[in-house]
Design an enzyme around this catalytic site. Sequence first.
Site, short mmCIF file in Angstrom:
data_model
loop_
_atom_site.label_atom_id
_atom_site.label_comp_id
_atom_site.label_asym_id
_atom_site.label_seq_id
_atom_site.Cartn_x
_atom_site.Cartn_y
_atom_site.Cartn_z
N THR A 1 1.09 -0.80 -0.06
CA THR A 1 0.44 0.23 0.30
C THR A 1 1.15 0.85 0.03
OG1 THR A 1 -0.60 -0.54 2.02
CG2 THR A 1 -1.59 -1.13 1.29
N THR B 1 -7.34 10.05 -0.82
CA THR B 1 -7.12 10.78 -2.06
C THR B 1 -6.01 10.29 -2.65
OG1 THR B 1 -5.85 12.96 -0.80
CG2 THR B 1 -8.53 12.33 -1.54
N THR C 1 -1.13 -3.49 10.76
CA THR C 1 -1.53 -3.29 9.25
C THR C 1 -0.61 -3.75 8.18
OG1 THR C 1 -3.22 -1.77 9.40
CG2 THR C 1 -2.14 -2.45 6.89
N GLU D 1 6.05 4.80 7.63
CA GLU D 1 6.17 5.54 6.59
C GLU D 1 6.09 7.68 7.32
OE1 GLU D 1 0.51 4.28 5.05
OE2 GLU D 1 1.65 5.87 7.58
N LYS E 1 3.88 -7.01 3.84
CA LYS E 1 3.86 -5.81 3.21
C LYS E 1 3.35 -4.49 4.38
CE LYS E 1 0.14 -3.44 3.24
NZ LYS E 1 -0.78 -2.57 3.97
N ASN F 1 -0.33 10.49 5.71
CA ASN F 1 -1.34 10.01 6.18
C ASN F 1 -2.16 11.70 6.89
OD1 ASN F 1 -1.17 7.60 7.65
ND2 ASN F 1 0.78 8.68 7.87
#
Lengths: 392, 392
Positions: free
Chosen positions: A146, A392, A184, A263, A173, A387
Site C-alpha cells: 500500500t 485521496t 496493518t 511511513e 507488506k 497520513n
Amino acid sequence: MYKLVEIESDVCAAEGFFADGVSAGLKAEGAKDMAFVYSEELCEIASVFTTNKMAAAPIKHFKAKGDFQTNFILINSKNANAMTGKAGIGDIDDILATLPSCVSNPVMSSTGVIGVRLPKEKIINGAKLFDLSKREPHAAAEAIMTTDSFSKEKAYRVELEDGSSFSIGAMAKGAGMINPAMATMLCFITTDAKVSKSEMQALLNETVQTTFNAASVDGDTSTNDTVMLLSNAKSGAYHKEAFQEALYKIMNFLAREMVRDGEGAKKLVTYNVTGAKDNAEAEVVAKALSNSLLVKTALYGEDPNWGRIASTVGASGAEAYEERLTISFEDVCVYKKGELFFDADMEAKAAEVMKKDSFTISCDLGIADGTFKAYGCDLGYKYVEINADYRT
Amino acid sequence: MYKLVEIESDVCAAEGFFADGVSAGLKAEGAKDMAFVYSEELCEIASVFTTNKMAAAPIKHFKAKGDFQTNFILINSKNANAMTGKAGIGDIDDILATLPSCVSNPVMSSTGVIGVRLPKEKIINGAKLFDLSKREPHAAAEAIMTTDSFSKEKAYRVELEDGSSFSIGAMAKGAGMINPAMATMLCFITTDAKVSKSEMQALLNETVQTTFNAASVDGDTSTNDTVMLLSNAKSGAYHKEAFQEALYKIMNFLAREMVRDGEGAKKLVTYNVTGAKDNAEAEVVAKALSNSLLVKTALYGEDPNWGRIASTVGASGAEAYEERLTISFEDVCVYKKGELFFDADMEAKAAEVMKKDSFTISCDLGIADGTFKAYGCDLGYKYVEINADYRT
C-alpha cells in the site's frame, strides 16, 4: 546439525509453490494490486490475526471456516474490506466462487482503505488474469504493497545432516498502522517442510511475539493484520530447531524491514531494555519508547534528548527508579544511575550515533533480569504528509 | 442558590493573593521565566502530581515535606529540574533558603528541559526581583509558559444567597507532553473560600479526572505535572456545590485551552463516547481516539476518515461490535450499526465539520450506558518542527 542458506525466489522458494501479481485497476496507472499464492498440494495453515475488535471481513470469513486445508490465497491491496459487515463477507464468497476448479478452499486477504465495499467485478476480472503456473514472487510482493516504498521478502533453505532439506519463504507488506499488538501488516509464509499443523501454529504464535509484535511505526493496530504460514510438506523433511530458527530469521527480518519502511521513516531504532523486574515489564518499557511521539520526533531531529527517554520509561507504568536507570545510545552512555555527566563532548558523540540509519538505544533499569527488544522508527514531516489525506 | 460570575485578575482574583512574573535570564531575550504566587495568610494546600516514576525534584521535595501549610510558590520555566537526583533537591533547598522572612514553608515548581541542573545563581538572583505586593497575574502566567503560544487563566467569584462570596482563580501552562494520565502541565489555583484541606483535596482529585486527565496532545506523560490548589480562607465563605462547579469550570476551561494550544495544533476535538459497557471502557475508547496518530493526522488533513475512528475503537481493547457502532462528526452521522452510506455528498458534509476549529466526534458503542468525553487535537508539521529539536 543443520545449515541455513539464504535463497532467492522468496514466497516461491519452497517446492510446489507458485505466486504472481497482476493489475486489476484498483490502484492507479496499471500498478499491480492483486496477488495469489498457490500450491499444487493442499496445505496445512497456521495463522495469527489482528486483535482489533473491528476485524475485517476476510478475517471473519477465514475464522468462520473452522479447521481446513487450502491451496490458494487471493490477496488485494487498496481496499481493506473492513467495516463492510455481512455484505463484505458475501463479496468474498462471490469472488472466491469464480476461481478455477484446481483451487481448493481458497482464502482471501485484503489491505487498504476501511469502510468501502470491494470493487467486486474488478477483482473477479483481475483473478482471471492469474496464471497459476507462474513463479513471480517479486510481482506478488509488489502487488500487496500500500504505502510501502519497497517490497519485503526473504527465504531460507534448511540443509539437514542426512542430506535432506526444506525451504521457507515469505513476503510481507507493512508501512502504516504498525504497532506492537499486530499491525496493518500482511505476511504470507510458505514452506515445503513436513511440519504438523499444531507445531507450526505454536511456533508461529511464539515467533510473532518477538518479531511483528515487537515492531511499531505509529502505535495504531489495524483491522486487517494477518500472518499466514502454509505448509505443503512436499520436501518430506523437517527439523524443529532449524525450522524455528529459519522462521525467526525471516519474520525478524520482515518486521525490521516494515519498521525501516514505516511511513516517512528514515531510521530503524532497536530499543534494548534490560534489568527490568521481568520480561513483561521490559516489553512495556520497550514498546512505550518505540511508541512515544516525543522520542520519535527527537529521533527525527537527531537530537540525543535522553531526558525524553527517561521520562518515557517513568511514564510507562513499569517499575523504575531514577537512581538505578542507565541510558546509552549504542556504546555512548549518557546517563548512569543518578549521575549527570552529559556535557557538550558527550552530546556530540551521541549525536553522531543518531545520524546513523540504524542504531540501538539501551535502557537498563537496574532492578532484575527482565529483557525485551522492540523496533521503532522516527516520525517526521513525511508521516504527516502521507497520513493527512491518505484516502485521496 | 448561588451565582457564578466570571472575573478578571485570575490567579490574584481571590482576596489576599499576589503574583508576578520576572525575567531571570533563563529564557532568551529577557522573556519572563520566573513567577511567584504569595498570600499574606498561610494556606491549606491540595495537590495532584504526575504518575511518572521519574517525578522531578520539586515534586519529590514537596512530597518529602509531609503535611504543611504555605504562603508561597516559586515557579521557573525553561528547566524542569528532573533526573537531577539528590543534587536537584538540594538546589531547591538552597534557592528557597534565600527567600525573604515573610515567606513560610515555600514550595517550588519547575518546567522545561529534563536532565540539566538548575542555574541556581540565576534563579536566586531572579527571586530578588520579586515584589510581593504586586498583583500581576498575567505576568505570572506568561512567565510559566514553555512552548505555549498563549497564557491560560480563568477566575470566578461565587456569590451566595446570604450576601457572602468567595473567589477562585487559576493560571496554567501546557503545550507539549499533554496526556490523559497527567501532562507537562502546571496549574496553580488560589481561593479565599473557607474550605477544609480534606474536602479541597477530594474535590481536586475528582475534578482532575474529567478535565486535565481527559486532555491529550501527544500521549506522553511528563516528569513535572503539577496541580496545586491553595486556600487562605480569607473570605470566610464557602458552599460546596458552588465551589465544585467553579472549580470544574476553571479546570475544564484550562484543560481545553491546553489542548487548543497543543504544540502545532489547529483544532480542538471533543471525543464524546457513549453506549460503552461502562464509564471506564468509554474512557479507554475516548482516550484511544484522542491519542491515535492516524486519527490526529486525519484531523490535520481535514479528512473525515471514519474508518480510522472505527479501527481505533476496535483496537482500544474495549468491548465493541461493528454492527452496534455509530459514528458522527457533529450532527453528520457517517456510519450507523453496520450500514454503509458514506457517499460523496455525506463526505462533503463531514468535511465541512472538520474545517471548524473546534468540533465533536461522537461514537456510540450501542452496548450499555458508559460515557466519557476526552479532548484532543490534530497533529501536523508544526508538532514535528517544535519537537524535532526542542532543546536548541
